[in-house]
Structure formats: structure tokens, C-alpha cells
Design a protein around this motif. Structure first.
Motif, mmCIF file in Angstrom:
data_model
loop_
_atom_site.group_PDB
_atom_site.id
_atom_site.type_symbol
_atom_site.label_atom_id
_atom_site.label_comp_id
_atom_site.label_asym_id
_atom_site.label_seq_id
_atom_site.Cartn_x
_atom_site.Cartn_y
_atom_site.Cartn_z
ATOM 1 N N ASN A 26 -9.719 9.088 -9.660
ATOM 2 C CA ASN A 26 -9.746 8.362 -8.385
ATOM 3 C C ASN A 26 -9.605 6.860 -8.608
ATOM 4 N N SER A 39 -6.370 3.424 -5.114
ATOM 5 C CA SER A 39 -6.847 3.451 -3.735
ATOM 6 C C SER A 39 -5.670 3.392 -2.775
ATOM 7 N N ALA A 40 -5.510 4.439 -1.959
ATOM 8 C CA ALA A 40 -4.458 4.471 -0.943
ATOM 9 C C ALA A 40 -4.810 3.577 0.233
ATOM 10 N N THR A 41 -6.004 3.021 0.250
ATOM 11 C CA THR A 41 -6.423 2.090 1.292
ATOM 12 C C THR A 41 -6.057 0.655 0.922
ATOM 13 N N THR A 42 -6.289 0.292 -0.342
ATOM 14 C CA THR A 42 -6.034 -1.082 -0.783
ATOM 15 C C THR A 42 -4.706 -1.243 -1.524
ATOM 16 N N ASP A 82 0.649 4.767 0.504
ATOM 17 C CA ASP A 82 -0.417 5.487 1.191
ATOM 18 C C ASP A 82 -0.399 7.003 1.046
ATOM 19 N N VAL A 137 0.845 -1.194 0.000
ATOM 20 C CA VAL A 137 0.000 0.000 0.000
ATOM 21 C C VAL A 137 0.885 1.251 0.000
#
Length: 190
Positions: A93, A96-99, A85, A83
Motif C-alpha cells: 500500500n 496513494s491513489a488520493t495523493t 487514480d 494523480v
């Protein structure tokens, strides 16, 4: 709201549709005619709402691209998605900085870049994956002395379909990745 020719075109279509139906309703107001008129107004509203909510008017000409880096030093086990982040650029978009995953918003030819910094005595084996299948490999095996850091870099150009997921994970063993100097980028070329 849409700007330029698109906005004028939508306004013209709506006006012509309304005028056509109003003129046909004025002389004979049967329930069938009014129901048809109402259905068509709702269809137009749904179409306009979809354009506004997904932002497709603004996205059609926007280039696709992202760039993110790791904010802190991290250790990942084999197969775990890395990740990145801290996001610098993220049109559509799509990253994804989450996944840690990038989902292609459009079909096309894409270029991806992976940069990894390994601490002295540490290693990483970055694999670039598309929907779970490895497409590119990178080895950053730093067996150097106490004050030697090793940066490894890799790029890949891939033909992708809309909705495919691209990510980085270690394909060999445990990975140790240094913050700030390890990043993941991608952009649509055509």
C-alpha cells in the motif's frame, strides 16, 4: 497466524518466558516480582500486536511495486502532483491513489516508469520528483494534426531511502493528459 517457523519461534519464546517467570514467582510473590512479570507480559503483547497490525510478517518477503493509470483525461497546472487514480497493483500500500504519491517502504534500488498520451495540439512535461527534487524529465509535445496522438515514455532507476516520496508533476507549464493510456509504475529491484 504467522505461519511456519516464525509462528513456532514466537510460541517458543513466549512459553519459555512464561515458564521462567512462573517458576521464579511460585515461591516468593513479592510486588516487585509480580510487577516485573506483568511488565514483561505487556512488552511481549505490544511486540506481537505491532507485528499483527503492520503486517510485517507477511511483508518481509513480498516484492515492492505499484502500477496505476489515469481513469479520465486531466489537466494539471505546473507543479501540481498528477494523480493516477486507478490502481492495478499496489503491494505494501505504498502508492496513494488520493495523493498520487509513492512512499518507499524499504531502502533500495527502484525503477519507475511514466507513460503519457497527449491529445493533438496538447503538451505535457512530466517530471519525476523525489521529496520535491526533480530526478527525471519527459516532454510530450504534440503539435500534430487533428487525429494524431503522441505517447511519451520515460524510465528512471533511483537509489532511495525508506520513507522518501516519489511522484509526477509538470515542471514547465500546464499539462493535458489523456485517460487510460497515461500511467505511473514503480518497483524495487533489490
Amino acid at each position: 497466524m504467522f505461519g511456519g517457523k516464525t509462528e513456532k519461534y514466537i510460541q517458543g519464546v513466549i512459553a519459555m518466558t512464561l515458564l521462567f517467570h512462573i517458576s521464579s514467582v511460585t515461591g516468593n510473590c513479592t510486588n516487585t516480582t509480580l510487577k516485573l512479570f506483568d511488565d514483561q507480559i505487556q512488552a511481549i503483547q505490544k511486540y506481537v500486536r505491532t507485528i499483527v497490525e503492520d503486517g510485517s510478517c507477511n511483508k518481509k518477503n513480498a516484492p515492492v511495486g505499484f502500477h496505476a493509470y489515469m481513469e479520465s483525461t486531466k489537466t494539471y497546472e505546473k507543479g501540481v502532483v498528477w494523480v493516477y487514480d486507478s490502481v492495478v497493483t499496489n503491494t505494501h500500500n505504498a502508492y496513494s491513489a488520493t495523493t498520487g504519491k509513492f512512499t518507499t517502504p524499504e531502502q533500495g534500488l527502484y525503477i519507475f516508469s511514466i507513460d503519457t498520451l497527449s491529445d493533438p495540439g496538447k503538451a505535457s512535461h512530466a517530471g519525476l520528483y523525489v521529496d520535491g527534487k526533480i530526478r527525471s524529465w519527459q516532454v510530450c509535445n504534440n503539435g500534430g494534426g487533428k487525429s494524431q496522438w503522441l505517447t511519451c515514455s520515460n524510465s528512471a532507476i533511483l537509489l532511495l531511502q525508506r520513507g522518501e516520496t516519489v511522484y509526477v508533476a509538470d515542471y514547465y507549464s500546464t499539462a493535458s493528459i489523456r485517460e487510460l493510456h497515461s500511467d505511473f509504475s514503480g518497483a524495487k529491484l533489490n
